[in-house]
Design an enzyme around this catalytic site. Structure first.
Site, PDB file in Angstrom:
ATOM      1  N   ASP A 464     -10.574  11.983   0.187  1.00 32.41           N
ATOM      2  CA  ASP A 464     -10.173  10.816   0.308  1.00 32.41           C
ATOM      3  C   ASP A 464      -8.750  10.853   1.053  1.00 32.41           C
ATOM      4  O   ASP A 464      -7.677  10.963   0.407  1.00 32.41           O
ATOM      5  CB  ASP A 464      -9.980   9.804  -0.775  1.00 32.41           C
ATOM      6  CG  ASP A 464      -9.451   8.577  -0.978  1.00 32.41           C
ATOM      7  OD1 ASP A 464      -9.302   8.229   0.430  1.00 32.41           O
ATOM      8  OD2 ASP A 464      -9.380   7.937  -1.850  1.00 32.41           O
ATOM      9  N   PHE A 542     -10.002  -4.654   1.592  1.00 28.21           N
ATOM     10  CA  PHE A 542     -10.482  -3.655   2.861  1.00 28.21           C
ATOM     11  C   PHE A 542     -11.775  -3.137   2.717  1.00 28.21           C
ATOM     12  O   PHE A 542     -12.338  -2.804   1.637  1.00 28.21           O
ATOM     13  CB  PHE A 542      -9.275  -2.560   2.636  1.00 28.21           C
ATOM     14  CG  PHE A 542      -9.726  -1.481   3.631  1.00 28.21           C
ATOM     15  CD1 PHE A 542      -9.186  -1.624   4.842  1.00 28.21           C
ATOM     16  CD2 PHE A 542     -10.589  -0.185   3.371  1.00 28.21           C
ATOM     17  CE1 PHE A 542      -9.482  -0.610   5.930  1.00 28.21           C
ATOM     18  CE2 PHE A 542     -10.677   0.312   4.216  1.00 28.21           C
ATOM     19  CZ  PHE A 542     -10.320   0.448   5.514  1.00 28.21           C
TER      20      PHE A 542
END
Length: 602
Positions: A464, A542
Site C-alpha cells: 500500500d 477518496f
C-alpha cells in the site's frame, strides 16, 4: 424576465450560476401607480438602499401581465446569515446591462420562509450551488425526491410545514450537517436518513413520531444514535458481481507460475465510527470483517500473500494459525512504535506488514525488516527534514528471500524475492513518501547483496504505497530514477541524504541530478488493466488506486490480474464507501499471476 442577484460585500466570485427562479409577483392593481412611477420608485430604492435594480428596459412589466414586488424579491433571495452567527449581507438585483457586461453572482443560500407556499417549482432543483435552503413556515405537504439534486446543501430547514412523509432520496444528500424537520406531521422516518453520516443536528420535535424515536433523538448524542439506528436497520444490498479475471498473455507451460495477493485489510483499531461514519455497525465489527477477509484469501488461493495493517495480536493468534492450516508459512513486522509503547496490551494492537507463502512451493531463506523511522535517524546528517518530517512516521517494510522448492528443468533462477511495504498515507507528505521509497530500495539493494544475488533476480514488490499511478513514488519505482529537484519534494532539505545515498549506496557518478535504483521493475497492471481496476481504495473522501504489485522485467512476466469491482453495482446500491457488508476493508485486494522466464522478455 430574469433576475440576477449578487453579494455586494463578497470579494470572492467563484462560479456563474444559472438564473434563479422567478421572483414573487403581485397583481398590477395592488400597486395603484403608473409604470413610470413604478420605475422611478425602483430607481429611488436602488439609490437609497443600494440593493434593488431590474433587468428589463421596462421595470414594471415582466411580459406576463404581472409586476415585480421588489421588496418581496429581496426577501426571496436574501441570506439569513444571522441564523449561523454571520452578519447579514446586502444583495443587489442586477440591471440588464450589468448582466450583459458579465457581472457574476455569488450567492449560496436561499430563504423562502413564511410565504404560504404549498408547492415547489422544479426550477429550484437546478440551483445545484446552494449550500443552505430555508423553506420553513410554509404549507408544503410534499417534498419531491428531486430535492436530492441539491447535492451541495449543508443546511436544510423544513420546519413548520405540513409534511407527512419524507422521500428516501433525502438520504442521498450526504453533505447535510443541519436538518430541521420539526413541527410537521411526520410519523415515520425512512431508514435511508441513516446514510447522512455528516449530520450533526437533526430536529424532529413536534412530529407524531413514536416515543422511542423521539426519546432517542433527545438523548446526549441523540442525532448520532438515531442515525446509527436507521443505518443499521437499512436493508443490505444484494451480493455484487464477481470481479473479472483479466488474461494478459497465455502461459508458456515451460516455467513455474505463481499468484500474488496484495491487501490492506484495515486494522481493527482504525475501523472507527469517527472515520467511517457511513458504515453500518456490522461492517465495522472485526469478527465479521475477519470472516470475510479470510474468505477472500481462501478463495484467491494465492501462493504468496502480502498484507498490510495486520495487528500484532491478530497475526500471531488469528491469521498465522488459520493460514498455517491451509499450508502457509508467514512472517511479520510491526510498526516501529511497538518498541516504545509501555504496556503489552498496547503493543498487541500495533499494526504492521505480513507475508505468507505456500510451504509446498517455497521455503524462507532470509528475511529483513525495514524501519523507516530508524533509517531517517541514521541518515539525518546534513538533512534536517529527515528528523522533522520522516522520522516521525513509523512506516515499515519487509524483504523475504524464498527458495523455490521445485524449479522447472533448466530454470535460471532458484530464488524469489518478495517485498511488502506500507508507506505514509498523508497527501501533504508526498516528500516523505518519496524518501521512504528511496530508503526502501536502498535497503533492498543491500539485501540482494547480502544473499549474493544479482539485480535481475526475480522480484515482486507489493504494498500500500498510498500513491496513485501518476505519482512521483510510482514514477521512481518504474523508471528507476527521480529528479532530486522533483516538485513532490516540496523544497524540503534532503540533499545531504540524497547525495550520500546517490554516491555511496548505489554508486552513481558525476554528481547526477537524478536519484536512481538498480532494479528494472514493471507494474502487473498495464494502463489498460488500470482502466478496468479503477479503485483499490474506495471511501467517501477518496476513490482511486493506491495499492500496487510490481515485478522485475527481465525474469518475470504477468499472465493475468484480478479486475476491478462493478462500479455500476456500487452506484446502483448507493455505496458511499467501504467497508461494507460485502467488502470488509476500505481497500480492495489485488491479485496477479506471474510466470518465471529464462529470457530477457518484458
Amino acid at each position: 424576465m430574469l433576475v440576477e442577484v449578487y453579494n455586494s460585500d463578497s470579494s470572492q466570485i467563484t462560479d456563474q450560476y444559472s438564473p434563479p427562479p422567478p421572483p414573487i409577483k403581485q397583481s398590477r392593481k395592488s400597486h395603484g401607480r403608473s409604470r413610470s412611477a413604478r420605475a422611478r420608485k425602483a430607481k429611488q430604492r436602488k439609490e437609497e438602499k443600494g440593493r434593488v435594480g431590474v433587468t428589463d428596459n421596462d421595470p414594471g412589466d415582466d411580459g406576463g401581465g404581472g409586476v415585480i414586488d421588489y421588496e418581496a424579491c429581496y426577501e426571496y433571495y436574501k441570506t439569513e446569515y444571522n441564523r449561523t452567527g454571520h452578519h447579514s449581507l446586502d444583495y443587489t438585483v442586477y440591471y440588464y446591462y450589468d448582466v450583459a457586461a458579465g457581472k457574476t453572482t455569488c450567492w449560496t443560500e436561499l430563504d423562502i420562509q413564511n410565504k404560504g407556499i404549498k408547492n415547489l417549482s422544479p426550477q429550484l432543483w437546478n440551483l445545484h450551488h446552494l449550500t443552505a435552503l430555508y423553506l420553513n413556515s410554509n404549507k408544503i405537504g410534499r417534498l419531491p425526491p428531486e430535492i436530492s439534486q441539491l447535492q451541495n446543501l449543508v443546511r436544510l430547514d423544513l420546519s413548520n410545514n405540513h409534511l407527512k412523509n419524507l422521500p428516501v432520496e433525502l438520504g442521498d444528500m450526504l453533505k447535510l450537517q443541519n436538518l430541521n424537520l420539526s413541527h410537521n406531521c411526520i410519523k415515520v422516518l425512512p431508514y435511508e436518513l441513516g446514510r447522512l453520516f455528516q449530520l450533526n443536528k437533526l430536529e424532529l420535535g413536534g412530529n407524531p413520531l413514536t416515543p422511542e424515536l423521539l426519546q432517542m433523538s433527545m438523548e446526549v448524542n441523540g442525532t448520532q444514535k438515531l442515525l446509527q439506528f436507521l443505518l443499521d436497520t437499512l436493508e443490505d444490498p444484494d451480493s455484487p458481481p464477481e470481479r473479472p479475471w483479466l488474461t494478459v498473455r497465455e502461459k508458456t507451460g515451460k516455467h513455474m507460475t505463481f499468484t500474488v495477493m496484495c491487501y490492506n485489510i484495515l486494522a481493527e483499531q482504525l475501523a472507527t465510527r469517527t472515520k467511517y461514519g457511513y458504515c453500518p455497525s456490522a461492517s465495522l465489527s472485526w469478527e465479521k470483517r475477519k470472516e470475510l477477509i479470510m474468505g477472500q484469501i481462501r478463495q484467491s488461493n494465492a501462493d504468496i500473500i502480502a498484507l498490510q495493517e495486520v495487528e500484532t495480536d491478530k497475526f500471531y493468534n488469528q491469521f498465522r494459525p488459520l493460514l498455517e492450516a491451509h499450508d502457509y508459512e508467514g512472517t511479520f513486522c510491526p510498526k516501529s512504535r511497538s518498541k516504545t509503547l509501555g504496556s503489552e496490551e498496547e503493543r498487541k494492537r500495533v499494526d504492521g506488514c505480513a507475508i505468507f507463502f505456500k510451504k509446498n512451493k517455497f521455503s524462507l531463506a532470509k528475511e529483513k525488516y525495514i524501519d523507516y523511522s530508524m533509517l531517517a535517524i541514521a541518515n539525518s546528517e546534513g538533512a534536517d527534514d529527515m528528523i522533522n518530517r520522516v522520522q516521525t512516521k513509523d512506516n515499515i517494510g519487509i524483504c523475504c528471500c524464498l527458495d523455490i522448492k521445485e524449479p522447472t528443468q533448466g530454470a535460471r533462477h532458484s530464488k524469489l524475492i518478495i517485498l511488502n511495504t506500507h508507506i505514509n498515507w498523508d497527501p501533504e507528505y508526498s516528500d516523505v513518501k518519496l524518501i521512504q521509497n528511496i530508503m526502501f530500495m536502498n535497503e533492498v539493494d543491500a539485501f540482494v547483496k547480502e544473499i549474493k544475488g544479482s539485480y535481475n533476480i526475480p522480484m515482486v514488490v507489493c504494498g500500500d504505497f498510498n500513491s496513485t499511478p501518476d505519482s512521483a513514488v510510482i514514477e521512481f519505482l518504474l523508471k528507476s530514477q527521480i529528479s532530486t529537484e522533483h516538485s513532490e519534494f516540496h523544497g524540503f532539505k534532503y540533499h545531504g541524504f540524497l547525495k550520500k545515498a546517490n554516491g555511496e549506496c548505489l554508486g552513481n557518478k558525476n554528481g547526477s541530478k537524478h536519484f536512481k535504483h538498480n532494479f528494472k521493475l514493471k507494474s502487473c497492471y498495464s494502463d489498460e488493466m488500470l482502466e478496468n481496476l479503477k479503485y483499490t481504495n474506495y471511501t467517501y473522501d477518496f476513490k482511486g488506486i493506491l495499492d500496487h504489485i510490481l515485478h522485475s522485467k527481465d525474469s518475470l512476466r504477468t499472465v493475468g490480474v484480478l479486475g476491478g469491482i462493478d462500479e455500476d453495482w456500487m452506484i446502483r446500491n448507493k455505496v458511499t464507501g467501504c467497508p461494507n457488508v460485502h467488502y470488509p476493508s476500505d481497500h480492495l485486494p489485488i491479485i496477479a499471476e506471474l510466470e518465471l522466464t529464462n529470457s530477457n522478455s518484458r
